[in-house]
Design a protein around this motif. Sequence first.
Motif, PDB file in Angstrom:
ATOM      1  N   ILE A  67      28.719  36.775  34.904  1.00 56.62           N
ATOM      2  CA  ILE A  67      29.859  36.237  35.531  1.00 56.62           C
ATOM      3  C   ILE A  67      30.533  37.508  36.234  1.00 56.62           C
ATOM      4  CG2 ILE A  67      31.989  34.990  35.760  1.00 56.62           C
ATOM      5  CD1 ILE A  67      30.838  33.067  33.654  1.00 56.62           C
ATOM      6  N   MET A  68      30.755  37.757  37.280  1.00 57.97           N
ATOM      7  CA  MET A  68      31.439  38.743  37.853  1.00 57.97           C
ATOM      8  C   MET A  68      32.702  37.993  38.178  1.00 57.97           C
ATOM      9  SD  MET A  68      30.764  41.495  40.863  1.00 57.97           S
ATOM     10  CE  MET A  68      29.652  42.368  40.290  1.00 57.97           C
ATOM     11  N   MET A  69      33.899  38.845  38.012  1.00 56.12           N
ATOM     12  CA  MET A  69      35.372  38.530  38.512  1.00 56.12           C
ATOM     13  C   MET A  69      35.900  39.833  39.331  1.00 56.12           C
ATOM     14  SD  MET A  69      39.052  38.172  36.572  1.00 56.12           S
ATOM     15  CE  MET A  69      38.813  36.682  35.839  1.00 56.12           C
ATOM     16  N   THR A  70      35.999  39.405  40.701  1.00 58.09           N
ATOM     17  CA  THR A  70      36.484  40.576  41.494  1.00 58.09           C
ATOM     18  C   THR A  70      38.221  40.275  41.555  1.00 58.09           C
ATOM     19  OG1 THR A  70      34.544  40.385  42.642  1.00 58.09           O
ATOM     20  CG2 THR A  70      36.436  41.124  43.990  1.00 58.09           C
ATOM     21  N   VAL A  71      38.660  41.549  41.464  1.00 57.67           N
ATOM     22  CA  VAL A  71      40.149  41.576  41.404  1.00 57.67           C
ATOM     23  C   VAL A  71      40.613  42.445  42.441  1.00 57.67           C
ATOM     24  CG1 VAL A  71      42.230  41.832  39.818  1.00 57.67           C
ATOM     25  CG2 VAL A  71      40.062  41.064  39.127  1.00 57.67           C
ATOM     26  N   GLU A  72      41.650  42.189  43.211  1.00 58.81           N
ATOM     27  CA  GLU A  72      42.297  43.032  44.131  1.00 58.81           C
ATOM     28  C   GLU A  72      43.829  43.138  43.680  1.00 58.81           C
ATOM     29  OE1 GLU A  72      41.192  41.245  47.872  1.00 58.81           O
ATOM     30  OE2 GLU A  72      39.968  43.156  48.114  1.00 58.81           O
ATOM     31  N   ALA A  73      44.204  44.440  43.386  1.00 59.14           N
ATOM     32  CA  ALA A  73      45.783  44.460  42.951  1.00 59.14           C
ATOM     33  C   ALA A  73      46.367  45.437  44.135  1.00 59.14           C
ATOM     34  CB  ALA A  73      45.736  45.158  41.627  1.00 59.14           C
ATOM     35  N   GLU A  74      47.401  45.014  44.502  1.00 60.56           N
ATOM     36  CA  GLU A  74      48.287  45.842  45.454  1.00 60.56           C
ATOM     37  C   GLU A  74      49.586  46.014  45.135  1.00 60.56           C
ATOM     38  OE1 GLU A  74      47.461  44.341  49.618  1.00 60.56           O
ATOM     39  OE2 GLU A  74      47.046  42.611  48.593  1.00 60.56           O
TER      40      GLU A  74
ATOM     41  N   LYS B  71      41.081  41.153  32.754  1.00 60.91           N
ATOM     42  CA  LYS B  71      41.786  41.230  33.961  1.00 60.91           C
ATOM     43  C   LYS B  71      43.275  41.853  33.936  1.00 60.91           C
ATOM     44  CE  LYS B  71      43.868  38.362  35.571  1.00 60.91           C
ATOM     45  NZ  LYS B  71      44.393  36.717  35.965  1.00 60.91           N
ATOM     46  N   ASP B  72      43.824  40.908  33.002  1.00 60.17           N
ATOM     47  CA  ASP B  72      45.278  41.274  32.810  1.00 60.17           C
ATOM     48  C   ASP B  72      45.499  42.893  32.126  1.00 60.17           C
ATOM     49  OD1 ASP B  72      45.889  38.640  33.487  1.00 60.17           O
ATOM     50  OD2 ASP B  72      46.031  37.973  31.511  1.00 60.17           O
ATOM     51  N   ALA B  73      44.429  43.253  31.333  1.00 60.27           N
ATOM     52  CA  ALA B  73      44.982  44.597  30.881  1.00 60.27           C
ATOM     53  C   ALA B  73      44.536  45.721  31.895  1.00 60.27           C
ATOM     54  CB  ALA B  73      43.944  44.795  29.585  1.00 60.27           C
ATOM     55  N   LEU B  74      43.529  45.489  32.596  1.00 59.46           N
ATOM     56  CA  LEU B  74      43.185  46.404  33.735  1.00 59.46           C
ATOM     57  C   LEU B  74      44.469  46.379  34.641  1.00 59.46           C
ATOM     58  CD1 LEU B  74      39.507  45.837  34.170  1.00 59.46           C
ATOM     59  CD2 LEU B  74      40.453  47.734  32.976  1.00 59.46           C
ATOM     60  N   VAL B  75      44.771  45.476  35.190  1.00 58.31           N
ATOM     61  CA  VAL B  75      46.056  45.385  36.353  1.00 58.31           C
ATOM     62  C   VAL B  75      47.142  46.044  35.740  1.00 58.31           C
ATOM     63  CG1 VAL B  75      47.472  43.891  37.606  1.00 58.31           C
ATOM     64  CG2 VAL B  75      45.097  43.131  37.297  1.00 58.31           C
TER      65      VAL B  75
ATOM     66  N   GLY C  94      51.392  40.314  39.030  1.00 58.43           N
ATOM     67  CA  GLY C  94      50.878  39.130  39.444  1.00 58.43           C
ATOM     68  C   GLY C  94      51.389  38.581  40.980  1.00 58.43           C
ATOM     69  N   LEU C  95      52.158  39.170  41.464  1.00 57.41           N
ATOM     70  CA  LEU C  95      52.683  38.998  42.851  1.00 57.41           C
ATOM     71  C   LEU C  95      51.996  39.458  43.753  1.00 57.41           C
ATOM     72  CD1 LEU C  95      56.689  39.193  42.330  1.00 57.41           C
ATOM     73  CD2 LEU C  95      55.124  37.153  42.223  1.00 57.41           C
ATOM     74  N   ALA C  96      51.244  40.309  43.633  1.00 54.05           N
ATOM     75  CA  ALA C  96      50.173  41.027  44.414  1.00 54.05           C
ATOM     76  C   ALA C  96      48.651  41.290  44.202  1.00 54.05           C
ATOM     77  CB  ALA C  96      50.965  42.227  44.946  1.00 54.05           C
ATOM     78  N   LEU C  97      48.445  40.099  43.925  1.00 54.46           N
ATOM     79  CA  LEU C  97      47.056  39.954  43.133  1.00 54.46           C
ATOM     80  C   LEU C  97      46.057  38.836  43.222  1.00 54.46           C
ATOM     81  CD1 LEU C  97      45.704  41.402  40.377  1.00 54.46           C
ATOM     82  CD2 LEU C  97      46.514  39.594  39.228  1.00 54.46           C
ATOM     83  N   SER C  98      44.944  39.179  43.695  1.00 55.16           N
ATOM     84  CA  SER C  98      43.986  38.003  44.087  1.00 55.16           C
ATOM     85  C   SER C  98      42.852  38.020  43.163  1.00 55.16           C
ATOM     86  CB  SER C  98      43.604  37.937  45.533  1.00 55.16           C
ATOM     87  OG  SER C  98      42.980  39.333  45.951  1.00 55.16           O
ATOM     88  N   THR C  99      42.262  37.139  43.009  1.00 55.07           N
ATOM     89  CA  THR C  99      41.059  36.887  41.939  1.00 55.07           C
ATOM     90  C   THR C  99      39.977  35.988  42.448  1.00 55.07           C
ATOM     91  OG1 THR C  99      41.697  35.565  40.376  1.00 55.07           O
ATOM     92  CG2 THR C  99      42.346  37.921  40.120  1.00 55.07           C
ATOM     93  N   TYR C 100      38.789  36.113  42.233  1.00 48.73           N
ATOM     94  CA  TYR C 100      37.884  35.037  42.211  1.00 48.73           C
ATOM     95  C   TYR C 100      36.574  35.422  41.377  1.00 48.73           C
ATOM     96  CZ  TYR C 100      35.429  38.026  45.743  1.00 48.73           C
ATOM     97  OH  TYR C 100      34.818  39.123  46.568  1.00 48.73           O
TER      98      TYR C 100
END
Length: 300
Positions: free
Chosen positions: A114-121, A198-202, A209-215
């Motif tokens: 399972i791959m989780m893709t995360v974008e943090a701005e 995910k939480d640790a990397l972000v 969490g306000l500038a974050l998207s995941t799938y």
Amino acid sequence: MSFKVTEELDVLEALSLLVKPDGIFVKNEVYFEKFKEMFPYTAQVMVMGSRTVDFMNPTLTEHGTPNLVVRDLETIEDHFDLYHDYAYNATSFHLCDSLGDKKNDVTQMRSPGIMMTVEAEDVTGDLSGGGLKLNLSNALEKEGLHVITSDVIESDSKVITYITLKEGYVIARAILESKYVGFDIHFWSATDKHEAAKDALVAAVGGNGLALSTYRLIAGGMFGIGTWKEDEKLRGPQFEEICRVVKETAPTVTNNEGDASQGDLDIVMREGLRILDGQSLKVAMLVGNDDRSKVAAEKH
């Protein structure tokens, strides 16, 4: 909609697992027979199914919203005028019953990852090559993951960090001027730690969490992992917990063992005679030899 999504479940059965105990599953097509197998209470206006909501004994609420199909509550005389099929099926838990008899696999037959893709701005952390690699590696190790190797590639405006784990790998792509970091978190083991990772990397890059998207995506896995049996239990629907909730909220079914009560027989006889047309009808009765049968015959 009969496509299988797991060995045991088709699409509708998988979706039904997402319904909370007092929720209602609604579909706008003719799936009455299918729903009747999955839920104790089923009605067809649109097709509706529920584990605990009895559609024949509803608590109606006026929501004060514009309606296209259902009229305002005060204008409805017959609350069931849209119904044309209804079923109560107290034996609708075949899925949980069959899963209870399932034996654990002794040979690994599949190994999805399972791959989780995360974008943090708008991140505020250190995005330099060395700092990014170190901070991300430390964050993953604090979550109980096992870092094997790590590497970094830098250019004028971008930094790419590769971290190989015993459980999978992480790739982080940072764009310095945009204060952006994108993560590919690909696990073939310990997928239950996806959220924590995910939480640790972000947090390690100063994201929020306000500038974050995941799938998530189903991706390739790895055979030969020593923990594959534990991983198999954690991957996909957690049937043990789901079925526990389903059985706790199941309607109570009372079975009368032995002879039917005389009260039940009286009701069946009375209601059965009411639906017969005509006058001076003759009814044949089979009367036993015990006292109860004689009394019943005299009453009728």
